[in-house]
Write a protein that holds these residues in place. Sequence first.
Motif, PDB file in Angstrom:
ATOM      1  N   PHE A  92     -13.891  45.578 105.431  1.00 26.66           N
ATOM      2  CA  PHE A  92     -12.798  46.465 105.792  1.00 26.66           C
ATOM      3  C   PHE A  92     -11.963  46.864 104.579  1.00 26.66           C
ATOM      4  O   PHE A  92     -11.342  47.928 104.566  1.00 26.66           O
ATOM      5  CB  PHE A  92     -11.897  45.796 106.837  1.00 26.66           C
ATOM      6  N   PHE A  93     -11.937  46.011 103.555  1.00 26.93           N
ATOM      7  CA  PHE A  93     -11.166  46.292 102.343  1.00 26.93           C
ATOM      8  C   PHE A  93     -11.883  47.294 101.439  1.00 26.93           C
ATOM      9  O   PHE A  93     -11.243  48.005 100.664  1.00 26.93           O
ATOM     10  CB  PHE A  93     -10.939  44.982 101.581  1.00 26.93           C
ATOM     11  N   PHE A  94     -13.211  47.397 101.561  1.00 24.88           N
ATOM     12  CA  PHE A  94     -14.042  48.211 100.668  1.00 24.88           C
ATOM     13  C   PHE A  94     -13.576  49.666 100.549  1.00 24.88           C
ATOM     14  O   PHE A  94     -13.510  50.194  99.427  1.00 24.88           O
ATOM     15  CB  PHE A  94     -15.500  48.154 101.119  1.00 24.88           C
ATOM     16  N   PRO A  95     -13.250  50.387 101.647  1.00 26.74           N
ATOM     17  CA  PRO A  95     -12.846  51.796 101.496  1.00 26.74           C
ATOM     18  C   PRO A  95     -11.628  51.995 100.613  1.00 26.74           C
ATOM     19  O   PRO A  95     -11.491  53.047  99.982  1.00 26.74           O
ATOM     20  CB  PRO A  95     -12.540  52.224 102.945  1.00 26.74           C
ATOM     21  N   PHE A  96     -10.731  51.014 100.550  1.00 27.45           N
ATOM     22  CA  PHE A  96      -9.531  51.153  99.738  1.00 27.45           C
ATOM     23  C   PHE A  96      -9.846  51.062  98.249  1.00 27.45           C
ATOM     24  O   PHE A  96      -9.136  51.636  97.422  1.00 27.45           O
ATOM     25  CB  PHE A  96      -8.514  50.073 100.124  1.00 27.45           C
ATOM     26  N   VAL A  97     -10.921  50.383  97.903  1.00 26.89           N
ATOM     27  CA  VAL A  97     -11.267  50.152  96.498  1.00 26.89           C
ATOM     28  C   VAL A  97     -11.889  51.385  95.868  1.00 26.89           C
ATOM     29  O   VAL A  97     -11.622  51.710  94.707  1.00 26.89           O
ATOM     30  CB  VAL A  97     -12.206  48.935  96.372  1.00 26.89           C
ATOM     31  N   ILE A  98     -12.721  52.102  96.626  1.00 30.69           N
ATOM     32  CA  ILE A  98     -13.462  53.214  96.036  1.00 30.69           C
ATOM     33  C   ILE A  98     -12.560  54.433  95.837  1.00 30.69           C
ATOM     34  O   ILE A  98     -11.551  54.607  96.520  1.00 30.69           O
ATOM     35  CB  ILE A  98     -14.688  53.591  96.897  1.00 30.69           C
ATOM     36  N   SER A  99     -12.965  55.282  94.907  1.00 30.45           N
ATOM     37  CA  SER A  99     -12.189  56.465  94.551  1.00 30.45           C
ATOM     38  C   SER A  99     -12.195  57.490  95.682  1.00 30.45           C
ATOM     39  O   SER A  99     -13.147  57.581  96.458  1.00 30.45           O
ATOM     40  CB  SER A  99     -12.769  57.083  93.278  1.00 30.45           C
TER      41      SER A  99
END
Length: 278
Positions: A92-99
């Motif tokens: 769930f955290f992954f989308p926040f990390v990517i540009s």
Amino acid sequence: MFTVYVLWPIVESVTLSFYDWNGLYDRDGNFTGRFVGMGNYRELMTDPAFTTSLWNNLKWLVLYMLALPAGLFIAIFLNQTVRGIRLYKSLFFFPFVISQVVVGLIFSWFYAPNFGLFYKLIESITGKGVAVLADPNLVTYGIIAAGLWPQIAYVMILYLTGLNNVAPDQIEAARLDGAKGWRMLWYVVLPQLRPATFIAVIVTVIGALRSFDLVSIMTNGGPFGSSRVLSYYMFEMALGEYGFRMGYGAAIAVVLFAIMMIFISGFIWKMWRDERER
């Protein structure tokens, strides 16, 4: 630092909005702008592209607020102590990390006609696929959906941090009084999440109003200018294909800033009033 990088540019933008200027100086370094007073603002009132951009920004503002309840419920789910919860948090955290650029490209492929996953899914259900980014009636909603993906992750992180600060003794006391489910959430948990909610609303409003990068990557404002937002139209008028109309672009920026301040100031006032009543 705040004065130099925030307050002074705001004053300069407001001042520039009263001029017709192409962004250039003469050989002696003198300002070449022509004072037009409220001329740029009067032109905005009759500009159909500005009206479309403003209406799209309102859609962004309303639909982006879905990130708050979605992020809250995901945070409550991820706040459990169960096996594999760290893996779920990472996903769930992954989308926040990517540009945002990567998000735009992913959703462009997702919506792509003939081979996009969304197109194929709709085609399998209805017999006819939908080219979201080529439809003037759907394109804005498709871009908003792309923006909500990382925004929900951001809100989720804020609420996860807030849930770690919820007082356990109040939870236990509420359980002894028979509170559970929605009553527990509404009367016990949410009041303690007020600081997290305040920050979440602020960043969500700002995110909705500065939605430049996804529009630029996914549609360039198309088709036929139907997905423009104020920030993108400001860029087009000041630096893009419509010519170097710096004063007109500054007027759009001032309107965008005013809308942002109205929403944020209103929420701050409500929070302050609620705190005084407590």
